[in-house]
Design a protein around this motif. Structure first.
Motif, PDB file in Angstrom:
ATOM      1  N   LEU A   1       0.804  -1.217   0.000  1.00 34.13           N
ATOM      2  CA  LEU A   1       0.000   0.000   0.000  1.00 34.13           C
ATOM      3  C   LEU A   1       0.841   1.274   0.000  1.00 34.13           C
ATOM      4  O   LEU A   1       0.285   2.368  -0.098  1.00 34.13           O
ATOM      5  N   VAL A   2       2.169   1.115   0.113  1.00 32.87           N
ATOM      6  CA  VAL A   2       3.023   2.305   0.150  1.00 32.87           C
ATOM      7  C   VAL A   2       4.152   2.246  -0.863  1.00 32.87           C
ATOM      8  O   VAL A   2       4.877   3.220  -1.043  1.00 32.87           O
ATOM      9  N   ASN A   3       4.324   1.088  -1.499  1.00 34.55           N
ATOM     10  CA  ASN A   3       5.455   0.892  -2.407  1.00 34.55           C
ATOM     11  C   ASN A   3       4.934   0.389  -3.749  1.00 34.55           C
ATOM     12  O   ASN A   3       4.255  -0.648  -3.810  1.00 34.55           O
ATOM     13  N   PRO A   4       5.224   1.091  -4.852  1.00 33.96           N
ATOM     14  CA  PRO A   4       4.744   0.642  -6.171  1.00 33.96           C
ATOM     15  C   PRO A   4       5.213  -0.773  -6.516  1.00 33.96           C
ATOM     16  O   PRO A   4       4.462  -1.535  -7.136  1.00 33.96           O
ATOM     17  N   ALA A   5       6.443  -1.136  -6.129  1.00 34.63           N
ATOM     18  CA  ALA A   5       6.938  -2.482  -6.432  1.00 34.63           C
ATOM     19  C   ALA A   5       6.147  -3.534  -5.668  1.00 34.63           C
ATOM     20  O   ALA A   5       5.804  -4.600  -6.203  1.00 34.63           O
ATOM     21  N   GLY A   6       5.839  -3.221  -4.397  1.00 33.53           N
ATOM     22  CA  GLY A   6       5.036  -4.148  -3.615  1.00 33.53           C
ATOM     23  C   GLY A   6       3.632  -4.279  -4.175  1.00 33.53           C
ATOM     24  O   GLY A   6       3.060  -5.372  -4.245  1.00 33.53           O
ATOM     25  N   LYS A   7       3.049  -3.140  -4.594  1.00 26.82           N
ATOM     26  CA  LYS A   7       1.718  -3.170  -5.192  1.00 26.82           C
ATOM     27  C   LYS A   7       1.699  -4.008  -6.463  1.00 26.82           C
ATOM     28  O   LYS A   7       0.789  -4.826  -6.691  1.00 26.82           O
ATOM     29  N   ASP A   8       2.736  -3.852  -7.287  1.00 24.44           N
ATOM     30  CA  ASP A   8       2.804  -4.587  -8.548  1.00 24.44           C
ATOM     31  C   ASP A   8       2.901  -6.090  -8.298  1.00 24.44           C
ATOM     32  O   ASP A   8       2.276  -6.890  -8.993  1.00 24.44           O
ATOM     33  N   LEU A   9       3.682  -6.484  -7.302  1.00 26.28           N
ATOM     34  CA  LEU A   9       3.807  -7.901  -6.966  1.00 26.28           C
ATOM     35  C   LEU A   9       2.485  -8.437  -6.431  1.00 26.28           C
ATOM     36  O   LEU A   9       2.064  -9.546  -6.777  1.00 26.28           O
ATOM     37  N   TYR A  10       1.827  -7.629  -5.581  1.00 28.45           N
ATOM     38  CA  TYR A  10       0.541  -8.036  -5.004  1.00 28.45           C
ATOM     39  C   TYR A  10      -0.489  -8.310  -6.102  1.00 28.45           C
ATOM     40  O   TYR A  10      -1.170  -9.340  -6.109  1.00 28.45           O
ATOM     41  N   VAL A  11      -0.577  -7.393  -7.041  1.00 21.28           N
ATOM     42  CA  VAL A  11      -1.537  -7.545  -8.136  1.00 21.28           C
ATOM     43  C   VAL A  11      -1.175  -8.745  -9.011  1.00 21.28           C
ATOM     44  O   VAL A  11      -2.049  -9.485  -9.483  1.00 21.28           O
ATOM     45  N   SER A  12       0.131  -8.947  -9.228  1.00 19.90           N
ATOM     46  CA  SER A  12       0.586 -10.068 -10.060  1.00 19.90           C
ATOM     47  C   SER A  12       0.221 -11.410  -9.440  1.00 19.90           C
ATOM     48  O   SER A  12      -0.247 -12.322 -10.131  1.00 19.90           O
ATOM     49  N   LEU A  13       0.408 -11.536  -8.131  1.00 17.90           N
ATOM     50  CA  LEU A  13       0.085 -12.800  -7.461  1.00 17.90           C
ATOM     51  C   LEU A  13      -1.415 -12.984  -7.306  1.00 17.90           C
ATOM     52  O   LEU A  13      -1.918 -14.109  -7.316  1.00 17.90           O
ATOM     53  N   TYR A  14      -2.114 -11.876  -7.144  1.00 17.23           N
ATOM     54  CA  TYR A  14      -3.555 -11.949  -6.872  1.00 17.23           C
ATOM     55  C   TYR A  14      -4.292 -12.739  -7.946  1.00 17.23           C
ATOM     56  O   TYR A  14      -5.217 -13.515  -7.655  1.00 17.23           O
ATOM     57  N   ALA A  15      -3.904 -12.542  -9.199  1.00 18.58           N
ATOM     58  CA  ALA A  15      -4.629 -13.159 -10.312  1.00 18.58           C
ATOM     59  C   ALA A  15      -4.693 -14.672 -10.196  1.00 18.58           C
ATOM     60  O   ALA A  15      -5.735 -15.282 -10.467  1.00 18.58           O
ATOM     61  N   SER A  16      -3.605 -15.295  -9.799  1.00 20.66           N
ATOM     62  CA  SER A  16      -3.599 -16.759  -9.683  1.00 20.66           C
ATOM     63  C   SER A  16      -4.018 -17.219  -8.295  1.00 20.66           C
ATOM     64  O   SER A  16      -4.572 -18.311  -8.139  1.00 20.66           O
ATOM     65  N   TRP A  17      -3.794 -16.379  -7.276  1.00 21.44           N
ATOM     66  CA  TRP A  17      -4.189 -16.755  -5.907  1.00 21.44           C
ATOM     67  C   TRP A  17      -5.709 -16.844  -5.789  1.00 21.44           C
ATOM     68  O   TRP A  17      -6.235 -17.416  -4.840  1.00 21.44           O
ATOM     69  N   CYS A  18      -6.434 -16.281  -6.760  1.00 27.15           N
ATOM     70  CA  CYS A  18      -7.894 -16.366  -6.763  1.00 27.15           C
ATOM     71  C   CYS A  18      -8.399 -17.798  -6.847  1.00 27.15           C
ATOM     72  O   CYS A  18      -9.574 -18.075  -6.576  1.00 27.15           O
ATOM     73  N   HIS A  19      -7.537 -18.717  -7.253  1.00 26.59           N
ATOM     74  CA  HIS A  19      -7.946 -20.127  -7.334  1.00 26.59           C
ATOM     75  C   HIS A  19      -8.251 -20.696  -5.957  1.00 26.59           C
ATOM     76  O   HIS A  19      -8.935 -21.723  -5.860  1.00 26.59           O
ATOM     77  N   SER A  20      -7.772 -20.056  -4.901  1.00 26.92           N
ATOM     78  CA  SER A  20      -7.973 -20.566  -3.549  1.00 26.92           C
ATOM     79  C   SER A  20      -8.404 -19.435  -2.624  1.00 26.92           C
ATOM     80  O   SER A  20      -7.649 -18.478  -2.419  1.00 26.92           O
ATOM     81  N   PRO A  21      -9.603 -19.495  -2.057  1.00 26.66           N
ATOM     82  CA  PRO A  21     -10.052 -18.432  -1.148  1.00 26.66           C
ATOM     83  C   PRO A  21      -9.097 -18.217   0.022  1.00 26.66           C
ATOM     84  O   PRO A  21      -8.798 -17.081   0.393  1.00 26.66           O
ATOM     85  N   MET A  22      -8.615 -19.306   0.602  1.00 29.38           N
ATOM     86  CA  MET A  22      -7.729 -19.163   1.743  1.00 29.38           C
ATOM     87  C   MET A  22      -6.387 -18.567   1.341  1.00 29.38           C
ATOM     88  O   MET A  22      -5.764 -17.825   2.120  1.00 29.38           O
ATOM     89  N   ALA A  23      -5.931 -18.844   0.117  1.00 27.77           N
ATOM     90  CA  ALA A  23      -4.683 -18.246  -0.357  1.00 27.77           C
ATOM     91  C   ALA A  23      -4.845 -16.739  -0.520  1.00 27.77           C
ATOM     92  O   ALA A  23      -3.945 -15.963  -0.170  1.00 27.77           O
ATOM     93  N   ILE A  24      -6.026 -16.297  -1.014  1.00 25.39           N
ATOM     94  CA  ILE A  24      -6.282 -14.864  -1.163  1.00 25.39           C
ATOM     95  C   ILE A  24      -6.302 -14.183   0.200  1.00 25.39           C
ATOM     96  O   ILE A  24      -5.732 -13.102   0.399  1.00 25.39           O
ATOM     97  N   ILE A  25      -6.963 -14.810   1.153  1.00 27.06           N
ATOM     98  CA  ILE A  25      -7.031 -14.227   2.502  1.00 27.06           C
ATOM     99  C   ILE A  25      -5.633 -14.123   3.104  1.00 27.06           C
ATOM    100  O   ILE A  25      -5.272 -13.105   3.710  1.00 27.06           O
ATOM    101  N   SER A  26      -4.819 -15.158   2.917  1.00 25.21           N
ATOM    102  CA  SER A  26      -3.436 -15.130   3.415  1.00 25.21           C
ATOM    103  C   SER A  26      -2.646 -14.013   2.763  1.00 25.21           C
ATOM    104  O   SER A  26      -1.868 -13.308   3.423  1.00 25.21           O
ATOM    105  N   LEU A  27      -2.820 -13.869   1.437  1.00 23.76           N
ATOM    106  CA  LEU A  27      -2.116 -12.814   0.706  1.00 23.76           C
ATOM    107  C   LEU A  27      -2.524 -11.434   1.221  1.00 23.76           C
ATOM    108  O   LEU A  27      -1.674 -10.549   1.384  1.00 23.76           O
ATOM    109  N   CYS A  28      -3.818 -11.271   1.514  1.00 28.04           N
ATOM    110  CA  CYS A  28      -4.274  -9.986   2.040  1.00 28.04           C
ATOM    111  C   CYS A  28      -3.687  -9.714   3.418  1.00 28.04           C
ATOM    112  O   CYS A  28      -3.336  -8.567   3.743  1.00 28.04           O
ATOM    113  N   PHE A  29      -3.563 -10.736   4.235  1.00 27.83           N
ATOM    114  CA  PHE A  29      -2.949 -10.551   5.559  1.00 27.83           C
ATOM    115  C   PHE A  29      -1.478 -10.172   5.428  1.00 27.83           C
ATOM    116  O   PHE A  29      -0.973  -9.347   6.180  1.00 27.83           O
ATOM    117  N   LEU A  30      -0.775 -10.791   4.454  1.00 28.50           N
ATOM    118  CA  LEU A  30       0.629 -10.439   4.246  1.00 28.50           C
ATOM    119  C   LEU A  30       0.765  -9.010   3.751  1.00 28.50           C
ATOM    120  O   LEU A  30       1.678  -8.283   4.160  1.00 28.50           O
TER     121      LEU A  30
END
Length: 811
Positions: free
Chosen positions: A587-616
């Motif tokens: 939320l404060v670093n463009p590189a971190g945001k870009d990685l988050y968005v990149s992983l999000y697309a495939s992490w959608c295959h698992s609800p718990m993986a998305i929740i974990s990613l959001c916590f990270l």
């Protein structure tokens, strides 16, 4: 013939055919005297007539006693001829040789005796019949009669003496005869052949080394003979030849042992000249190539002693042959690699030494160096059942990469190596399923770091990269879980090949494909493989590429499992700490945001993986939104199992920051809402429910400012701001703005949530389709059973007696 009869008295002829040996012997002595007189008179016509009569009437007679007398008389005639015997050898020797095949053992015995006496008289002139005599002796050496064998041995000794002192012996004519008999299994014949090889090799003027390839295989075949004596004789002969080969290049050593004063003496000068000539002949005659082919085959013999001898020869050849062996690199390597894992310790030691010697040879001729053949051997040995062999095969791949990257080799060779890598990708990936579980110290002769260093240098890694890799190697080596050296080496090779962008993409695609085909590989070694590649390459690069591939994965069940595995690795592995740190700044670093968005697309295959990613990523409001969006179909057993794991992981040091944020409920209200949402999804009797409830109850109540929380508008959570250092401000869900702006750092959470819902919808459709297929299958099986049921009662009713009610009459 009348002349012969008038020369030899009738009484002598009768006594030659007598059954008593003494009478035949006396008659033969009289024949000797007669022939001696004729020889003195120079009457060779009558001598020829006498020999012909003895041959026709006696040696070829159907009567055994006649044949015995004829053989004795022919030998006596030769003695009588003395120096003139050579003129009549063509008439005397063939009948004797013919008698070696006689059915009567006594006739064969007398034939040996007769030829012995003939050979003593004619000596060197005897050589013209050598091949025929050798063939006859070879057969007689295995004769069933012990007396015949003994007589043949005596004759054999005499023939050897004659050959060693003769200058008329032709080794070129003899070798084909020897080669034909080298694979005979009879032990007596084998002893006979080894004896002749040893004797001929001892003759200075006979160059047996030049013909060694013609009978080398036969000698090696004798090493596995059941007779200890034959094995010992064959080994002794082979050792002698090997010593001659080792000594042949050292032609200057004898010269140094003589002082100048001795060199002045003529006899020593002649000796040295002779020695040098002989040494040069030996050096020129050593055919390493032909013999290498034989040794390679024998190195794979089931007999242990044969393997040891063959690998010892190969070891010396590699040391002595040098560039001459370059065309045979691949074949030799194919023999060495299996021996590295031999059950016999001596063979393993020699094989390893030979392997290092072979690797150290530098070929001057690029054309002669068949890189493809060597790499093919290495690839084939990657499938070996022995770990040590697989490791050395990987070492050879790295060695060739290094050699052909250097300036000593042109670009065509390097291109050949790199092209071949495309072919071995699949083989290397299969090696990731290597059955070995741990490294053994005695197998890791070449340090894994050395191999990795070579490969990294080939692909241009910096020294800083090398140091970083070394540190991670130590971590893997100390890992509490058993690690396969083969798997680690395969990953090292893959990582270095993947330095090229094309190969990197290919590696990740193939890796996902292998995980899809082999679930056990993902389960048992998925974490090791992913972590190792993240260490050797770049963790963020690896995860981005995996996410891109899994986003478009058609097998949704596999994609879900794979994402769950990657998510667990992301959360727990120390190798991915940098990625976790980067995600925390989404939320404060463009590189971190870009990685988050990149992983999000495939992490959608698992609800718990998305929740974990959001916590990270500390996007707690979005995590709460995802939890609120979960439907009845999402909350199944698999989901609850994954949720249980997440709750337990939240108690580890990885999520310490999250637990500390619970101390600021006013600032992280969406974190509380997300956690309470998870708590509501858990069964109350589950251990995870109790763990999370206990954690939430541990937050002191005084930290809650009810007044401030009540002021928070339910419809617009982004209005509740708290100041952060450096001029940044944060909203409850973790979004960041600067100078009061309303941007979420470019993350469109509404679009992300819609993306998650669409992916989950695809999973729901698939689940319904699978359930429908199972129902149809079940219904079909039940329908088939029902079709069989109506026929059964009828068949039973025929055999069942009528019931009582059926017997009642009306009324």
């Amino acid at each position: 013939m009348a002349d012969a009869s008038s020369v030899i008295p009738a009484a002598v002829l009768r006594n030659l055919a007598d059954k008593l040996y003494e009478k035949r012997k006396n008659a033969a002595l009289e024949v000797e005297g007669i022939v001696k007189q004729l020889s003195t008179a120079g009457d060779h016509v009558k001598i020829t007539a006498v020999i012909n009569q003895l041959t026709t009437d006696f040696t070829y007679s159907p009567q055994a006693n006649h044949r015995k007398g004829g053989l004795i008389s022919l030998a006596a005639a030769t003695v009588g001829l003395t120096t003139g015997a050579s003129q009549h050898l063509e008439e005397i020797v063939p009948p004797v040789l013919n008698s070696f095949a006689d059915q009567d053992s006594r006739v064969r015995y007398y034939a040996c005796e007769a030829l012995y006496n003939i050979a003593k008289v004619v000596r060197g002139d005897f050589i013209i019949f050598f091949n025929e005599i050798f063939d006859a002796l070879c057969k007689l050496s295995a004769d069933s009669d012990a007396n015949v064998q003994s007589a043949a041995h005596l004759l054999d000794r005499l023939v050897k003496d004659i050959v060693t002192e003769s200058d008329q012996f032709s080794i070129e004519e003899f070798i084909p005869l020897l080669r034909e008999r080298m694979n005979v299994l009879n032990p007596y014949v084998r002893q006979f052949l080894v004896g002749w090889i040893t004797v001929l090799d001892s003759v200075p003027d006979i160059d047996m080394l030049g013909f060694l390839p013609d009978f080398l295989d036969g000698l090696f075949n004798m090493l596995s003979d059941s007779s200890h004596e034959i094995r010992q004789q064959a080994d002794s002969a082979l050792s002698e030849f090997l010593q001659e080969i080792k000594n042949s290049p050292g032609i200057v050593l004898p010269c140094a042992s003589f002082s100048r004063s001795i060199l002045k003496q003529k006899q020593h000068v002649l000796f040295i000249c002779h020695f040098l000539t002989r040494a040069v002949l030996l050096l020129k005659s050593v055919d390493y190539g032909r013999m290498a082919e034989i040794l390679v085959q024998r190195a794979g013999s089931p007999d242990e002693f044969t393997r040891l001898t063959a690998i010892t020869w190969i070891n010396e050849f590699v040391k002595l042959g040098g560039d001459q062996l370059v065309p045979y690199y691949a074949d030799i390597l194919g023999a060495i690699l299996p021996c590295i894992s031999d059950k016999e310790d001596k063979i393993r030691v020699v094989a390893r030494e030979t392997n290092e010697e072979l690797r150290a040879i530098k070929a001057d001729s690029v054309e002669a160096f068949d890189v493809g053949a060597i790499l093919s051997i290495a690839r084939r040995q990657l499938s070996s059942e022995w770990e040590a062999t697989r490791i050395e095969a990987l070492h050879w791949i790295s060695t060739l990469l290094y050699k052909h990257r250097s300036e000593a080799f042109d670009y065509s060779c390097l291109k050949q190596v790199l092209t071949f890598l495309n072919d071995i990708f699949d083989t290397l990936l299969k090696a990731l399923s290597d059955p070995s579980d741990e490294c053994q110290d005695n197998l890791t002769v070449m340090p894994m770091g050395h191999l990795l260093n070579d490969l990294l240098v080939v692909y241009g890694f910096s020294q800083e990269d090398l140091e970083a890799k070394k540190g991670n190697e130590v971590f893997l080596a100390k890992n509490s879980c058993p690690i396969s050296c083969v798997v680690l080496l395969v990953l090292d090779v893959h990582a270095c090949i993947a330095r090229d962008p094309h190969h990197f993409r290919q590696l990740v695609v193939f890796l996902v494909h292998n995980f899809r085909l082999d679930n056990s590989l993902l389960e048992k070694r998925g974490a090791l493989i992913i972590c190792r590649l993240c260490v050797l390459l770049n963790a963020e690069r690896v995860y981005r590429e995996l996410s891109i591939i899994l986003e478009g994965e058609s097998d949704l069940d596999f994609a879900s499992i794979m994402v769950q595995a990657l998510n667990l690795i992301l959360i727990t592995s120390s190798e991915l700490a940098e990625i976790r740190d980067l995600l925390k700044q989404s939320l404060v670093n463009p590189a971190g945001k870009d990685l988050y968005v990149s992983l999000y697309a495939s992490w959608c295959h698992s609800p718990m993986a998305i929740i974990s990613l959001c916590f990270l990523a500390q996007t707690y409001q979005h995590a709460s939104s995802v939890i609120q969006s979960l439907s009845e179909e999402d909350i199944n057993v698999k989901f609850l199992v994954q949720l249980d794991k997440l709750i337990r992981l939240m108690e580890t040091p990885i999520f310490a920051y999250l637990r500390l944020q619970l101390l600021e409920p006013g600032r992280y209200i969406w974190l509380f809402k997300a956690l309470y949402g998870l708590l509501m999804l858990l069964p109350q009797q589950s251990a995870a429910f109790k763990i999370l409830k206990t954690r939430l109850k541990a937050v002191p109540s005084y930290l809650f400012n009810g007044e401030r929380l009540r002021r928070l508008p339910s419809g617009d959570p982004h209005q509740f701001l708290h100041h952060m250092p450096d001029g940044f401000q944060t909203i409850e869900d973790g979004d960041v703005t600067e100078d009061g702006a309303s941007s979420h750092n470019g993350i469109n959470f509404a679009a992300r949530l819609q993306q998650f819902r669409e992916m989950q919808h695809r999973h729901h459709v698939l689940a319904k389709t699978q359930a429908k297929s199972r129902n149809i299958s079940t219904s079909s099986s039940k329908e088939a059973q029902r079709k069989d049921e109506p026929t059964r009662p009828h068949s039973i009713e025929r055999n069942v007696p009528p019931s009582r009610t059926s017997k009642r009459g009306p009324g």
